[in-house]
Design a protein around this motif. Sequence first.
Motif, PDB file in Angstrom:
ATOM      1  N   ASN A 145       0.831  -1.304   0.126  1.00  0.00           N
ATOM      2  CA  ASN A 145       0.103   0.060  -0.293  1.00  0.00           C
ATOM      3  C   ASN A 145       0.791   1.147   0.022  1.00  0.00           C
ATOM      4  N   ALA A 146       0.225   2.322  -0.323  1.00  0.00           N
ATOM      5  CA  ALA A 146       1.200   3.631  -0.412  1.00  0.00           C
ATOM      6  C   ALA A 146       0.534   4.750   0.423  1.00  0.00           C
ATOM      7  N   PRO A 147       0.728   4.806   1.568  1.00  0.00           N
ATOM      8  CA  PRO A 147       1.807   3.797   2.541  1.00  0.00           C
ATOM      9  C   PRO A 147       0.447   2.842   3.085  1.00  0.00           C
ATOM     10  N   ASN A 148       1.131   2.072   4.133  1.00  0.00           N
ATOM     11  CA  ASN A 148       0.161   1.108   4.629  1.00  0.00           C
ATOM     12  C   ASN A 148      -0.859   1.626   5.660  1.00  0.00           C
ATOM     13  N   ALA A 149      -0.392   2.429   6.468  1.00  0.00           N
ATOM     14  CA  ALA A 149      -1.194   3.040   7.619  1.00  0.00           C
ATOM     15  C   ALA A 149      -0.938   4.469   7.981  1.00  0.00           C
ATOM     16  N   LEU A 150      -1.889   5.231   8.118  1.00  0.00           N
ATOM     17  CA  LEU A 150      -1.850   6.642   8.465  1.00  0.00           C
ATOM     18  C   LEU A 150      -2.756   7.078   9.488  1.00  0.00           C
ATOM     19  N   LEU A 197      -4.921  11.322  22.857  1.00  0.00           N
ATOM     20  CA  LEU A 197      -6.183  10.354  22.173  1.00  0.00           C
ATOM     21  C   LEU A 197      -5.377   9.556  21.129  1.00  0.00           C
ATOM     22  N   SER A 198      -4.358  10.047  20.169  1.00  0.00           N
ATOM     23  CA  SER A 198      -3.953   9.370  19.265  1.00  0.00           C
ATOM     24  C   SER A 198      -3.353   8.009  19.857  1.00  0.00           C
ATOM     25  N   VAL A 248      11.532  -7.099  13.339  1.00  0.00           N
ATOM     26  CA  VAL A 248      12.142  -7.466  14.726  1.00  0.00           C
ATOM     27  C   VAL A 248      11.844  -6.292  15.473  1.00  0.00           C
ATOM     28  N   LEU A 249      12.230  -5.023  14.739  1.00  0.00           N
ATOM     29  CA  LEU A 249      11.996  -3.759  15.614  1.00  0.00           C
ATOM     30  C   LEU A 249      10.642  -3.203  15.645  1.00  0.00           C
ATOM     31  N   PRO A 250      10.062  -2.546  16.490  1.00  0.00           N
ATOM     32  CA  PRO A 250       8.914  -1.744  16.009  1.00  0.00           C
ATOM     33  C   PRO A 250       8.505  -1.064  15.080  1.00  0.00           C
ATOM     34  N   MET A 251       7.161  -1.024  14.361  1.00  0.00           N
ATOM     35  CA  MET A 251       7.005  -0.449  13.216  1.00  0.00           C
ATOM     36  C   MET A 251       6.368   0.942  13.552  1.00  0.00           C
ATOM     37  N   THR A 252       6.836   1.963  12.872  1.00  0.00           N
ATOM     38  CA  THR A 252       6.273   3.324  13.178  1.00  0.00           C
ATOM     39  C   THR A 252       4.993   3.519  12.216  1.00  0.00           C
ATOM     40  N   VAL A 253       4.063   3.989  12.648  1.00  0.00           N
ATOM     41  CA  VAL A 253       2.707   4.454  11.985  1.00  0.00           C
ATOM     42  C   VAL A 253       2.757   5.735  11.846  1.00  0.00           C
ATOM     43  N   LYS A 254       2.811   6.397  10.811  1.00  0.00           N
ATOM     44  CA  LYS A 254       2.994   7.965  10.985  1.00  0.00           C
ATOM     45  C   LYS A 254       1.621   8.609  10.781  1.00  0.00           C
ATOM     46  N   GLY A 255       1.457   9.931  11.448  1.00  0.00           N
ATOM     47  CA  GLY A 255       0.226  10.413  11.261  1.00  0.00           C
ATOM     48  C   GLY A 255       0.540  11.998  11.602  1.00  0.00           C
ATOM     49  N   VAL A 256      -0.600  12.845  11.660  1.00  0.00           N
ATOM     50  CA  VAL A 256      -0.536  14.186  11.809  1.00  0.00           C
ATOM     51  C   VAL A 256      -1.588  14.705  12.505  1.00  0.00           C
ATOM     52  N   TRP A 280       3.424  13.255  14.240  1.00  0.00           N
ATOM     53  CA  TRP A 280       3.109  12.589  15.218  1.00  0.00           C
ATOM     54  C   TRP A 280       3.249  10.937  14.759  1.00  0.00           C
ATOM     55  N   PHE A 281       3.219  10.299  15.782  1.00  0.00           N
ATOM     56  CA  PHE A 281       3.491   8.676  15.308  1.00  0.00           C
ATOM     57  C   PHE A 281       2.967   7.842  16.514  1.00  0.00           C
ATOM     58  N   ILE A 282       2.431   6.499  15.851  1.00  0.00           N
ATOM     59  CA  ILE A 282       2.100   5.302  16.985  1.00  0.00           C
ATOM     60  C   ILE A 282       3.066   4.431  16.429  1.00  0.00           C
TER      61      ILE A 282
END
Length: 159
Positions: A79-84, A102-103, A118-126, A143-145
């Motif tokens: 996907n472009a990107p996978n999650a936001l 809240l995020s 292996v390492l955590p995956m960052t989900v980007k946001g704004v 911001w990120f989760i």
Amino acid sequence: SIENNTLQWNGNGIHLCVESTNNSIQANILRENKDHGILIHLSSGNRISNNRIQDNHGTGLFLDDCTNTLVIENRFEGNAPNALFEFSAAVSFQDLFTNMVLSRTNLFRGNYWDRPRVLPMTVKGVIILYPEDTWQLPFNFHWFICDNTPARSTPDHYL
């Protein structure tokens, strides 16, 4: 519940609108959609699990002003990107910090992100702050989760 469907070649594979709460989206194949595989807007308490979200031309999963969303054991690929995610706040920096908190109520766990990790995956946001004066431009705070426990191998139990 939305489950056991193949959704492809649509604008959005699944779109939950304002105040769609406590839904379960599971065991679906969402691929090759024009915009998003899954789009959820102004909603809370939804669970997204065991889906294959693949090759959507927009975002695989887009959470727009959502809280308490559980995203677990999905397979995100191509996907472009996978999650936001995005939060909008009016006026103050206090609103900014409220939305930062809240995020964090949206949880990502055990998802497969294009490859084993292996390492955590960052989900980007704004988080977008809109000032009181309408002539001023909004302020975008990036911001990120994290998915702290991403899948470490290609999951064979996914669709």
